[in-house]
Design an enzyme around this catalytic site. Structure first.
Site, PDB file in Angstrom:
ATOM      1  N   GLY A 356       0.818  -1.208   0.000  1.00  0.00           N
ATOM      2  CA  GLY A 356       0.000   0.000   0.000  1.00  0.00           C
ATOM      3  C   GLY A 356       0.844   1.247   0.000  1.00  0.00           C
ATOM      4  N   PRO A 357       0.227   2.404  -0.207  1.00  0.00           N
ATOM      5  CA  PRO A 357       0.968   3.678  -0.245  1.00  0.00           C
ATOM      6  C   PRO A 357       1.505   4.055   1.122  1.00  0.00           C
ATOM      7  CG  PRO A 357      -1.399   4.045  -0.397  1.00  0.00           C
ATOM      8  CD  PRO A 357      -1.206   2.572  -0.467  1.00  0.00           C
ATOM      9  N   GLY A 359       2.064   5.869   4.663  1.00  0.00           N
ATOM     10  CA  GLY A 359       1.206   6.559   5.620  1.00  0.00           C
ATOM     11  C   GLY A 359      -0.114   5.896   5.908  1.00  0.00           C
ATOM     12  N   GLY A 361      -0.400   2.948   7.502  1.00  0.00           N
ATOM     13  CA  GLY A 361      -0.313   2.186   8.742  1.00  0.00           C
ATOM     14  C   GLY A 361       0.264   0.796   8.603  1.00  0.00           C
ATOM     15  N   SER A 680      -2.563   1.786 -18.716  1.00  0.00           N
ATOM     16  CA  SER A 680      -3.966   2.058 -18.386  1.00  0.00           C
ATOM     17  C   SER A 680      -4.479   3.384 -18.931  1.00  0.00           C
ATOM     18  CB  SER A 680      -4.161   2.030 -16.867  1.00  0.00           C
ATOM     19  OG  SER A 680      -3.447   3.088 -16.260  1.00  0.00           O
ATOM     20  N   LYS A 723      -7.335   3.964  -7.518  1.00  0.00           N
ATOM     21  CA  LYS A 723      -7.744   4.960  -8.520  1.00  0.00           C
ATOM     22  C   LYS A 723      -9.096   5.576  -8.188  1.00  0.00           C
ATOM     23  CE  LYS A 723      -5.165   2.801 -12.321  1.00  0.00           C
ATOM     24  NZ  LYS A 723      -5.239   2.031 -13.577  1.00  0.00           N
TER      25      LYS A 723
END
Length: 815
Positions: A356-357, A359, A361, A680, A723
């Site tokens: 995941g990105p 920040g 957690g 994409s 997205k």
């Protein structure tokens, strides 16, 4: 070449003058300290940072040397080990660090304290230096063989792993030379000059040995000069002198510790064998220190010690909910694992991959899992690691060898079943020293990690009961075999409402406590927090949000200090700018009017989802197709495919057939400083080009993502959840996605399912019907009817609400 590239001044460093001994940087040296002043200097250094200055006496016969009797050039050294032999003498092992020169004697009683300047040389990488280094290494190897040096196999490989500067010092320390000759080598700062001098010295020494061989008819044995320090008698050969009385007790104590450690049979046999070797060595020799360190590592590992696990599912669930908002999939997986532990006595360890990105957690979730399961927690950051030895350790034949980071962290945890967080695994790289990602494959394979072999420990260690958690922002840079060994759990970004809840439940109380404020001093209203989220941060996680909240609290703390503890502040949308300044993000493209040749796409990056605007224009030319905006190779190919698709539909779209002869098409993606990659954007680019050529505007409140083929088919893409979260944050309420991505919509947050209308399409014709502001009667539909507007579920409603702003500048955009 300049003599030095960096000078560092050290103040108040204790000095010990040495007799008949010159210590070089990068070497381990034992000696005996006998003078009271030197013992005091040694004790003072041990109390502080264990750093001491060592310099040779000019005349070894002087018992109490003055500053004039001590060479000004010496070395800074770190104390490795001290042993008190009796009331008057101490044995010490030091490691030389850097050349240094005495600038000033600050005190002479009760011991010498000086001001020293550390000298560091710029390394010489010229071809002459490399050739000379090879010559010196060859001569030194011959010199060791002629002297019957038993450490030949360990010294030569260690030399080849070092720099030219260190190699020269190590060789100089092993030569049997007069004191003044060794001091000259120490004072030769330039490594190239030192190598030249060593080349001359080695040639002379080898010539002398050969002459002695011819004269005596036999090869001379190894000869080592006696070491003396501070008025003591010469130490017998072996660099350690008489064996201390404590040696038998130390060996027996080690045997007892090994017996109590309950090691596996192979490890126990290696430990006893090493103890036997240690018993036969002089106690103050460098080899004995290496053996002691190895035994210390073996004895310090938790071979059998385990944390007692908590298996209370309700208690674990409460802890997980206390620490993190949302993340239901991760919490469910942990509770499932604890459920298995209830029924199976010794299940294998779990290996989770959090993707995941930044920040959201991922790292802090590892701590919560450790707290919920009652295990110890250790974290290893893999960002920038490029050496396989960082994972597997160095073999003990190398000077300064140590175990890999995996074993080091297990030792720090003190148990064999900790929660082990491998952070930022996608930031690893590789070079000539090996690939650390390949070394991790054994660590993360449940079928192999019960016999993990560290090169330093040189015996199997069981990692099968460790709970490994791997975190990453992207999977692209991680080898596929390594990904296959993990259970990947995607952690998407948060919606605005989720960020608001996280701020109220976690971030605000945390900052309140750390800044010493109370609820009476400061209150941030929900509308103010939402404005802060929308206009001062634009991220998938909450890291920048916490940073902005901290800024508000610092300013309030200043007012409380100046005006008293009873001062009160209320943060509202109207006064938020007084604390944080003007909003950081300009208004988004989606709030502007519909335009010809401009379409809105969705992208997925390692920092979460992003919105991209695609612009197309035509200019008089010769039919060229130009792409700008720092597009990657895959995105350029996707754009070429979209352009070819449009040219193939010229007749259906009623576009001039001589277009390719008279006009150039230019497609640009703004924010050109940011690299962009992935397939994409195919339907987005095709839409912009068709809008340009037909002069029909594109609806700016519809975002799209999908790969296009030459036949106009729309293929599935990745990062759907990220997205759509980005589109929702921007105020978009209508999106176009490939029909093949329908299974990905099940995991969307409830707020998106209820407030966004998703059109699932199979062909480009269906896309144009949705995104263009007026129909194209010339288009002859192909493919299945009715694949256009499809709701996520039966109760999904559409509608366009809210506004948005431009995406923040970030790193490379993908897929």
């Amino acid at each position: 070449m300049p003599e030095t590239e960096h000078n560092e001044v050290i103040r108040n460093i204790p000095l010990i003058p040495l007799r008949d001994l010159v210590v070089f940087p990068a070497t381990l040296v034992p000696f005996i300290v006998g003078r009271p002043s030197s013992i005091q200097a040694l004790e003072k250094a041990a109390e502080k940072d264990k750093m001491i200055f060592l310099s040779a006496q000019m005349d070894a016969s002087i018992d109490n040397p003055t500053p004039r009797d001590i060479y000004s050039m010496g070395v800074t050294a770190k104390i490795i080990r001290t042993v008190k032999t009796d009331e008057k003498n101490m044995k010490v092992i030091v490691e030389g660090k850097s050349r240094a020169r005495i600038v000033e004697y600050l005190s002479t009683y009760p011991y010498y304290q000086i001001l020293a300047k550390v000298l560091r040389e710029a390394e010489d990488h010229t071809q002459d230096a490399k050739e000379l280094l090879k010559r010196v290494l060859s001569l030194f190897e011959e010199y060791l063989k002629l002297n019957q040096n038993a450490n030949l196999d360990s010294i030569i490989p260690a030399l080849r792993e070092n720099t030219a500067d260190r190699i020269a010092d190590i060789i100089a320390s092993h030569l049997y030379l007069p004191l003044d000759e060794k001091q000259n080598l120490l004072e030769t700062i330039n490594s190239l000059e030192r190598l030249r001098r060593l080349n001359y010295v080695l040639e002379n020494e080898i010539l002398k040995i050969h002459s002695a061989y011819q004269r005596d008819g036999q090869k001379p044995g190894r000869r080592r000069p006696p070491l003396k320090d501070l008025g003591q008698k010469n130490i017998p050969a072996g660099m350690g002198g008489p064996r201390k009385e404590e040696q038998p007790n130390e060996v027996e104590e080690l045997r007892q510790k090994v017996a109590k450690a309950k090691m596996p049979q192979d490890a126990e046999e290696k430990a006893y064998k090493e103890i036997e070797r240690l018993e036969a060595m002089p106690p103050m020799s460098a080899e004995a220190t290496v053996s002691r360190n190895y035994l210390d590592w073996l004895l310090s590992l938790p071979w059998v010690h385990k944390s007692r696990e908590k298996r209370n599912l309700k208690g674990a669930e409460i802890i997980l909910n206390e620490d993190h908002h949302g993340l239901e999939k991760v919490k469910e997986r942990i509770l499932e694992y604890l459920s298995v532990r209830q029924l199976v006595k010794n299940p294998k360890g779990i290996i989770l991959g959090f993707l995941g990105p930044p920040g959201v957690g991922k790292s802090s979730l590892g701590k919560s899992i450790a707290r919920a399961t009652g295990r110890k927690f250790v974290r290893l950051s893999l960002g920038g690691v490029r050496d396989e030895a960082e994972v597997r350790g160095h073999r003990r034949t190398y000077i300064g060898a140590y175990p890999g980071r995996i074993i080091q962290m297990i030792k720090r945890a003190g148990t064999k079943n900790p929660v082990f967080l491998l952070d930022e695994v996608d930031k690893m790289s590789m070079d000539f020293r090996g690939d650390p990602a390949s070394a991790l494959m054994e660590v993360l394979d449940p079928e192999q990690n019960n016999t993990f072999l560290d090169h330093y420990i040189d015996t199997d260690f069981d990692l099968s009961q460790v709970m490994f958690i791997v975190t990453a922002n992207m999977l692209d840079s991680i080898p596929r075999p390594l990904i296959d060994r993990m259970e990947i759990i995607r952690i998407p970004g948060y919606t605005e409402q989720e960020k608001l809840e996280i701020a109220k439940r976690f971030l605000v109380p945390k900052q309140m406590k750390s800044h010493g404020l109370t609820d009476k001093n400061l209150r941030i209203t929900d509308p103010a927090m939402l404005k802060l989220i929308r206009e001062y941060t634009r991220e998938a996680g909450v890291r920048n949000l916490e940073r902005e909240i901290t800024t508000v609290y610092r300013k309030v703390v200043k007012k409380v200090v100046l005006q008293g503890r009873d001062h009160k502040e209320k943060i509202t949308p109207k006064n938020l700018e007084a604390y944080l300044g003007v909003p950081k993000f300009r208004r988004s493209e989606i709030d502007k009017r519909d335009e010809v040749g401009v379409s809105l796409g969705m992208a997925w990056t390692e920092f979460g989802g992003e919105m991209l605007t695609f612009e197309a224009t035509k200019i008089h030319g010769k039919g060229n197709f130009t792409l700008t905006g720092q597009l990657g190779e895959i995105m350029q190919e996707s754009a070429q495919t979209a352009f070819s698709f449009v040219r193939g539909k010229i007749y259906e779209l009623n576009i001039a057939t001589d277009l390719h002869k008279n006009f150039d098409i230019h497609v640009h993606v703004p924010e050109g400083a940011i690299p962009k990659e992935g397939p994409s954007a195919g339907i987005t680019i095709a839409t912009a080009i068709i809008s340009l050529l037909t002069e029909i505007p594109v609806n700016k409140k519809v975002a799209m993502s999908g790969e296009i083929t030459l036949k106009g088919k729309v293929l599935a893409v990745g990062g759907i959840k990220e997205k759509l979260l980005a589109a929702y944050r921007e105020g978009i309420r209508t999106a176009v996605l490939p029909l093949d991505n329908k299974p990905d919509l099940k995991d969307l947050p409830k707020i998106i399912r209820q407030n966004m209308q998703i059109h699932l399409v199979e062909t480009m014709d269906e896309v144009l019907k949705i995104v263009l502001t007026r129909p194209l009667p010339q288009i002859q539909p192909k493919g299945k009817e009715g694949a256009g507007a499809m709701a996520l579920n039966e109760g999904l409603s559409g509608g366009i609400v809210g506004g948005g702003e431009t995406p923040p500048k970030g790193p490379s955009l993908t897929n």
